[in-house]
Write an enzyme that holds these catalytic residues in place. Structure first.
Site, PDB file in Angstrom:
ATOM      1  CE  LYS A   1      -0.414  -0.278   4.708  1.00 37.34           C
ATOM      2  NZ  LYS A   1      -1.428  -0.478   6.141  1.00 37.34           N
TER       3      LYS A   1
ATOM      4  CE1 TYR B   1      12.201  32.329   7.727  1.00 40.32           C
ATOM      5  CE2 TYR B   1      11.977  30.059   7.343  1.00 40.32           C
ATOM      6  CZ  TYR B   1      11.967  31.083   6.883  1.00 40.32           C
ATOM      7  OH  TYR B   1      11.907  31.440   5.388  1.00 40.32           O
TER       8      TYR B   1
ATOM      9  CG  MET C   1       8.843  24.573   1.239  1.00 47.36           C
ATOM     10  SD  MET C   1       7.871  25.479   0.385  1.00 47.36           S
ATOM     11  CE  MET C   1       6.466  25.945   1.431  1.00 47.36           C
TER      12      MET C   1
ATOM     13  NE  ARG D   1      -6.707  -0.028  11.722  1.00 50.89           N
ATOM     14  CZ  ARG D   1      -5.390  -0.282  11.204  1.00 50.89           C
ATOM     15  NH1 ARG D   1      -4.791   0.789  11.250  1.00 50.89           N
ATOM     16  NH2 ARG D   1      -5.159  -1.252  10.846  1.00 50.89           N
TER      17      ARG D   1
END
Length: 379
Positions: A41, A260, A319, A138
């Site tokens: 998957k 940052y 990013m 689930r």
């Protein structure tokens, strides 16, 4: 021989198909008398379905699990002779995709059972898998619903599961009492479906031994080199190695900051490598330090590997860029254009994942499109 594109790429993945095949063989051997399936998957856990599926089939796998019928239809074109199971099951409107591509639906609920039974009335006899919830809460019929179905005299003869499955909730922790509880509950179901093959063990469950193996095991993350059991030595070979190019090396004086939020504060004169990798590539922002956005330069996040040594990530992952402290490497040994390993042969993907408060599965399936990929080896 690597292509010119690979050698020039800003960031790149090397995917070792020989390791992939060897890992599956290891899991198949550990499965004892049971046979091992392969889980494909999410584009084969991010490494590429088109390469992984034929490799695993050539290694000996014949049973494959994917999440959706769309994934199954794509997989069928790659391995025409395999048995392919669809974990999400059958819903109104996608029945023909199952029949046209010879895909086996996994029945997860009473509603899906009704859909499948309706489809049988038009199509005739067709294989299915019955999923039973033994404690994960689930997906799956309850144990009581499954046993009632097994003994229902009105059950059509055309409904004949080829497999009964459940899923372990705590297989990464061999000592967790949930494992034994789920095994006991699953045995109640297999007794009701006497003679129907059964499957319980995922990657971690394979390591629990024969009691958990039944007829078919379903290893996933271990096949891709990931850690299946927490706190234990991982015996699997790394499959994916991620690297990124150093764009610049700069000196930051003691007392200086970087990234940052001035999130890295340096207590010595330091050399920092700016690397072409960021969260847009699936190198998660949280690996800056377990989800803590502001931290000092003391290593508490991920490490990379460069010139034979681990080097700590510092500051925030952005990013497109990340910073690594290369102060402890010889000054002239680190140059712009060098590649730093983010995870793979020398830095375990699960160690990087832990630094970011996540798991290796998430890093693998997050690998971005900007990596240049090369595949080596095979079955």
């Amino acid at each position: 021989m690597h292509s010119p594109e690979f050698l020039a790429a800003s960031n790149r993945l090397t995917i070792d198909l020989t390791a992939l095949a060897d890992n599956w063989r290891t899991m198949n051997e550990l499965s004892g008398k049971a046979r091992a399936a392969a889980v494909l998957k999410a584009d084969a856990y991010g490494i590429g379905l088109a390469h992984a599926a034929p490799t695993l089939y050539a290694a000996g796998a014949r049973d494959f699990f994917v999440a959706s019928v769309e994934e199954g239809a794509e997989l069928r074109t790659l391995i025409p002779e395999a048995r392919i199971y669809i974990l999400a099951g059958m819903w109104p409107g996608n029945e023909e995709l199952f029949f046209a591509n010879d895909l086996v639906p996994i029945i997860n609920s009473e509603e899906q059972l009704a859909v499948f039974m309706a489809a049988l009335s038009e199509h005739g006899e067709y294989p299915c898998v019955l999923h039973v919830d033994t404690g994960m809460n689930r997906l799956g019929l309850s144990v009581e619903e499954a046993i009632a179905l097994a003994h229902d005299p009105a059950r059509p003869a055309s409904f004949s599961p080829v497999l009964v499955i459940s899923h372990l909730a705590c297989a990464d922790d061999p000592k967790h009492p949930m494992n034994l509880y789920q095994l006991q509950r699953f045995r109640e179901v297999t007794a009701a479906f006497d003679g129907v093959p059964a499957s319980l063990a995922n990657s971690g469950g394979v390591f629990f031994g024969e009691d958990y193996h039944f007829d078919l095991t379903r290893p996933g993350i271990a096949v891709y080199g990931g850690e299946a059991v927490s706190g234990a030595v991982n015996p699997m070979k790394p499959v994916v190695t991620a690297e990124a190019r150093i764009i610049q090396v700069r000196t930051v004086p003691s007392g200086g900051t970087a990234s940052y939020g001035a999130s890295a504060l340096f207590t010595r004169n330091s050399r920092i490598a700016t690397v072409a990798i960021g969260y847009a590539d699936g190198y998660h922002r949280s690996v800056s330090g377990g989800g803590v956005t502001l931290r000092q330069s003391t290593p508490s996040g991920a490490f990379g590997f460069l010139h034979g040594r681990k080097v700590p990530h510092v500051g925030r992952v952005t990013m497109d860029l990340s910073l690594f402290d290369v102060t402890d490497l010889p000054e002239k040994s680190v140059r712009p254009g060098d590649y730093i390993e983010l995870f793979g042969r020398n830095v375990a993907i699960d160690d990087v994942a832990r630094a970011g408060g996540t798991i290796g599965y998430e890093l693998l399936t997050s690998l971005g499109r900007r990596y240049h990929r090369t595949y080596v080896g095979g079955a």
